[in-house]
Design a protein around this motif. Structure first.
Motif, PDB file in Angstrom:
ATOM      1  N   LEU A 104       0.824  -1.219   0.000  1.00 33.08           N
ATOM      2  CA  LEU A 104       0.000   0.000   0.000  1.00 33.08           C
ATOM      3  C   LEU A 104       0.854   1.263   0.000  1.00 33.08           C
ATOM      4  O   LEU A 104       0.495   2.276  -0.598  1.00 33.08           O
ATOM      5  N   ASN A 105       1.992   1.177   0.669  1.00 27.76           N
ATOM      6  CA  ASN A 105       2.814   2.376   0.828  1.00 27.76           C
ATOM      7  C   ASN A 105       3.303   2.916  -0.508  1.00 27.76           C
ATOM      8  O   ASN A 105       3.648   2.169  -1.411  1.00 27.76           O
ATOM      9  N   GLY A 106       3.275   4.204  -0.609  1.00 28.09           N
ATOM     10  CA  GLY A 106       3.711   4.835  -1.846  1.00 28.09           C
ATOM     11  C   GLY A 106       2.538   5.180  -2.737  1.00 28.09           C
ATOM     12  O   GLY A 106       2.626   6.036  -3.602  1.00 28.09           O
ATOM     13  N   ARG A 107       1.387   4.503  -2.512  1.00 24.64           N
ATOM     14  CA  ARG A 107       0.231   4.781  -3.354  1.00 24.64           C
ATOM     15  C   ARG A 107      -0.471   6.042  -2.868  1.00 24.64           C
ATOM     16  O   ARG A 107      -0.729   6.181  -1.680  1.00 24.64           O
ATOM     17  N   ASP A 108      -0.767   6.932  -3.738  1.00 19.62           N
ATOM     18  CA  ASP A 108      -1.455   8.179  -3.401  1.00 19.62           C
ATOM     19  C   ASP A 108      -0.808   8.866  -2.193  1.00 19.62           C
ATOM     20  O   ASP A 108      -1.500   9.430  -1.345  1.00 19.62           O
ATOM     21  N   GLY A 109       0.516   8.757  -2.088  1.00 19.34           N
ATOM     22  CA  GLY A 109       1.214   9.404  -0.978  1.00 19.34           C
ATOM     23  C   GLY A 109       0.929   8.786   0.384  1.00 19.34           C
ATOM     24  O   GLY A 109       1.202   9.393   1.423  1.00 19.34           O
ATOM     25  N   ILE A 110       0.404   7.559   0.390  1.00 17.08           N
ATOM     26  CA  ILE A 110       0.078   6.917   1.666  1.00 17.08           C
ATOM     27  C   ILE A 110       1.350   6.397   2.329  1.00 17.08           C
ATOM     28  O   ILE A 110       2.209   5.807   1.690  1.00 17.08           O
ATOM     29  N   SER A 111       1.464   6.637   3.619  1.00 19.74           N
ATOM     30  CA  SER A 111       2.541   6.029   4.375  1.00 19.74           C
ATOM     31  C   SER A 111       1.918   5.392   5.613  1.00 19.74           C
ATOM     32  O   SER A 111       1.360   6.077   6.467  1.00 19.74           O
ATOM     33  N   GLU A 112       1.962   4.090   5.682  1.00 23.12           N
ATOM     34  CA  GLU A 112       1.292   3.391   6.772  1.00 23.12           C
ATOM     35  C   GLU A 112       2.184   2.253   7.242  1.00 23.12           C
ATOM     36  O   GLU A 112       2.851   1.612   6.441  1.00 23.12           O
ATOM     37  N   LYS A 113       2.219   2.041   8.541  1.00 24.23           N
ATOM     38  CA  LYS A 113       3.132   1.015   9.056  1.00 24.23           C
ATOM     39  C   LYS A 113       2.422  -0.091   9.810  1.00 24.23           C
ATOM     40  O   LYS A 113       2.996  -1.131  10.097  1.00 24.23           O
ATOM     41  N   THR A 114       1.168   0.131  10.123  1.00 23.20           N
ATOM     42  CA  THR A 114       0.471  -0.865  10.930  1.00 23.20           C
ATOM     43  C   THR A 114      -0.706  -1.464  10.163  1.00 23.20           C
ATOM     44  O   THR A 114      -1.193  -0.894   9.190  1.00 23.20           O
ATOM     45  N   ILE A 115      -1.147  -2.595  10.658  1.00 16.36           N
ATOM     46  CA  ILE A 115      -2.274  -3.286  10.036  1.00 16.36           C
ATOM     47  C   ILE A 115      -3.564  -2.608  10.519  1.00 16.36           C
ATOM     48  O   ILE A 115      -3.769  -2.472  11.727  1.00 16.36           O
ATOM     49  N   PRO A 116      -4.411  -2.148   9.611  1.00 17.52           N
ATOM     50  CA  PRO A 116      -5.626  -1.455  10.059  1.00 17.52           C
ATOM     51  C   PRO A 116      -6.585  -2.379  10.835  1.00 17.52           C
ATOM     52  O   PRO A 116      -6.705  -3.565  10.519  1.00 17.52           O
ATOM     53  N   ASP A 117      -7.252  -1.813  11.824  1.00 20.29           N
ATOM     54  CA  ASP A 117      -8.120  -2.596  12.712  1.00 20.29           C
ATOM     55  C   ASP A 117      -9.283  -3.276  11.998  1.00 20.29           C
ATOM     56  O   ASP A 117      -9.758  -4.317  12.439  1.00 20.29           O
ATOM     57  N   TYR A 118      -9.754  -2.663  10.886  1.00 20.68           N
ATOM     58  CA  TYR A 118     -10.940  -3.262  10.264  1.00 20.68           C
ATOM     59  C   TYR A 118     -10.691  -4.690   9.801  1.00 20.68           C
ATOM     60  O   TYR A 118     -11.625  -5.497   9.732  1.00 20.68           O
ATOM     61  N   VAL A 119      -9.425  -5.023   9.520  1.00 20.64           N
ATOM     62  CA  VAL A 119      -9.111  -6.397   9.120  1.00 20.64           C
ATOM     63  C   VAL A 119      -9.439  -7.364  10.265  1.00 20.64           C
ATOM     64  O   VAL A 119     -10.012  -8.436  10.062  1.00 20.64           O
ATOM     65  N   PHE A 120      -9.116  -6.945  11.496  1.00 17.17           N
ATOM     66  CA  PHE A 120      -9.369  -7.814  12.651  1.00 17.17           C
ATOM     67  C   PHE A 120     -10.837  -7.786  13.057  1.00 17.17           C
ATOM     68  O   PHE A 120     -11.347  -8.734  13.647  1.00 17.17           O
ATOM     69  N   GLU A 121     -11.499  -6.686  12.757  1.00 16.66           N
ATOM     70  CA  GLU A 121     -12.942  -6.654  13.014  1.00 16.66           C
ATOM     71  C   GLU A 121     -13.664  -7.633  12.085  1.00 16.66           C
ATOM     72  O   GLU A 121     -14.604  -8.316  12.476  1.00 16.66           O
ATOM     73  N   LEU A 122     -13.203  -7.687  10.830  1.00 15.84           N
ATOM     74  CA  LEU A 122     -13.808  -8.616   9.870  1.00 15.84           C
ATOM     75  C   LEU A 122     -13.460 -10.063  10.201  1.00 15.84           C
ATOM     76  O   LEU A 122     -14.306 -10.947  10.109  1.00 15.84           O
ATOM     77  N   PHE A 123     -12.204 -10.289  10.534  1.00 20.73           N
ATOM     78  CA  PHE A 123     -11.713 -11.646  10.770  1.00 20.73           C
ATOM     79  C   PHE A 123     -10.984 -11.706  12.110  1.00 20.73           C
ATOM     80  O   PHE A 123      -9.750 -11.696  12.157  1.00 20.73           O
ATOM     81  N   PRO A 124     -11.746 -11.793  13.224  1.00 21.15           N
ATOM     82  CA  PRO A 124     -11.127 -11.791  14.556  1.00 21.15           C
ATOM     83  C   PRO A 124     -10.084 -12.897  14.739  1.00 21.15           C
ATOM     84  O   PRO A 124      -9.115 -12.728  15.476  1.00 21.15           O
ATOM     85  N   VAL A 125     -10.265 -13.997  14.034  1.00 27.58           N
ATOM     86  CA  VAL A 125      -9.346 -15.125  14.198  1.00 27.58           C
ATOM     87  C   VAL A 125      -7.913 -14.724  13.815  1.00 27.58           C
ATOM     88  O   VAL A 125      -6.943 -15.243  14.372  1.00 27.58           O
ATOM     89  N   LEU A 126      -7.779 -13.754  12.925  1.00 28.86           N
ATOM     90  CA  LEU A 126      -6.437 -13.341  12.507  1.00 28.86           C
ATOM     91  C   LEU A 126      -5.693 -12.651  13.646  1.00 28.86           C
ATOM     92  O   LEU A 126      -4.472 -12.741  13.750  1.00 28.86           O
ATOM     93  N   LYS A 127      -6.441 -11.976  14.489  1.00 28.85           N
ATOM     94  CA  LYS A 127      -5.816 -11.317  15.639  1.00 28.85           C
ATOM     95  C   LYS A 127      -5.324 -12.362  16.641  1.00 28.85           C
ATOM     96  O   LYS A 127      -4.224 -12.260  17.175  1.00 28.85           O
ATOM     97  N   GLU A 128      -6.166 -13.386  16.833  1.00 29.01           N
ATOM     98  CA  GLU A 128      -5.778 -14.452  17.768  1.00 29.01           C
ATOM     99  C   GLU A 128      -4.539 -15.198  17.290  1.00 29.01           C
ATOM    100  O   GLU A 128      -3.787 -15.739  18.089  1.00 29.01           O
TER     101      GLU A 128
END
Ligand SMILES: Nc1ncnc2c1ncn2[C@@H]1O[C@H](COP(=O)(O)OP(=O)(O)OP(=O)(O)O)[C@@H](O)[C@H]1O
Ligand SMILES: [Mg+2]
Length: 235
Positions: A104-128
């Motif tokens: 994702l980084n570099g696209r539209d000037g985005i700089s992000e280092k962490t995994i967004p929470d919505y991924v874990f909200e959708l798939f809680p098992v991934l957090k576990e």
């Protein structure tokens, strides 16, 4: 948003796709249906740019992208979850998701280092299972990881190749719920290749049926009898 016009594609001398016309508008859920070997995966690969176009055009927001490399198409917001999932088995769940963040980084000037929470909200098992290796997850969990990784890249269009294939029913339902949320709440357009007609039908606004590399029927799911389409799929 995404438009295919008379797209043909071949592996060497053997042509697989013939004059495919298909379109997806913003936020729409579209199902691509067809029996084994008709060319569904080839079509997704051709859209993503990992398989080349022989003739015809693919455009995205009216820009012809048929000759653009896959990574460039990813930057426009196309994300692809391959059949058989394509996660990194030796990397942990967290590392797999961070690969998406890196993309994702570099696209539209985005700089992000962490995994967004919505991924874990959708798939809680991934957090576990963050520290577990991808290869040690169940098939259904790997599928959730693959979808999660694609979503980290904040796609505008998600191309999904048979996400329910070989997965136990309880996880199929979770994936179904998550994809409905992604489509309806997050507004991501989804092109779903699916052989499980009930799932495709409950999910998609429109459908396309492929037979021997050609689109033979398409329309709105609300206006079509599901069983009629089912007859194209049963052998
Ligand atoms: N790399 C390849 N080289 C040569 N032929 C291929 C290749 N990949 C697929 N094909 C052929 O292209 C045709 C379409 O294959 P494709 O995988 O696109 O079908 P599919 O509809 O996704 O099938 P399935 O439902 O089994 O996933 C098949 O005849 C297949 O054997
Ligand atoms: Mg396939």
């Amino acid at each position: 948003m995404l438009k295919l016009e008379k797209v043909s594609s071949a592996y060497g001398a053997s042509q697989v796709l013939w004059d495919v016309d298909l379109d997806i508008t913003q936020g729409e859920a579209v199902a691509l249906l067809g029996r084994n070997g008709v060319g569904k995966t080839t079509l997704l690969k051709t859209i993503m740019g990992v398989q080349s176009v022989k003739s015809g055009f693919i455009s995205y927001d009216n820009v012809v992208i048929s000759k653009h490399a896959a990574h460039r198409r990813a930057q426009y917001g196309l994300a692809y979850v391959p059949q058989g999932r394509g996660i990194f088995p030796q990397l942990t769940v967290e590392e797999n998701l961070l690969m998406g963040v890196a993309a994702l980084n570099g696209r539209d000037g985005i700089s992000e280092k962490t995994i967004p929470d919505y991924v874990f909200e959708l798939f809680p098992v991934l957090k576990e299972m963050l520290k577990r290796k991808g290869g040690n997850l169940s098939g259904g969990q790997q599928q959730q990881l693959a979808i999660g990784r694609a979503l980290v890249t904040r796609p505008k269009i998600l191309l999904l190749d048979e996400p329910t294939e070989g997965i136990q029913p309880s996880i199929v339902m979770q994936i179904e719920e998550a994809l409905k949320h992604v489509s309806k709440e997050l507004g991501v357009a989804i092109l779903l290749v699916e052989q499980y007609l009930d799932f495709a039908w409950s999910f998609a606004d429109r459908y396309f049926v492929m037979q021997r590399g050609r689109i033979i029927d398409h329309g709105a799911t609300a206006e079509k009898d599901k069983d009629e389409v089912g007859r194209f799929l049963s052998v």
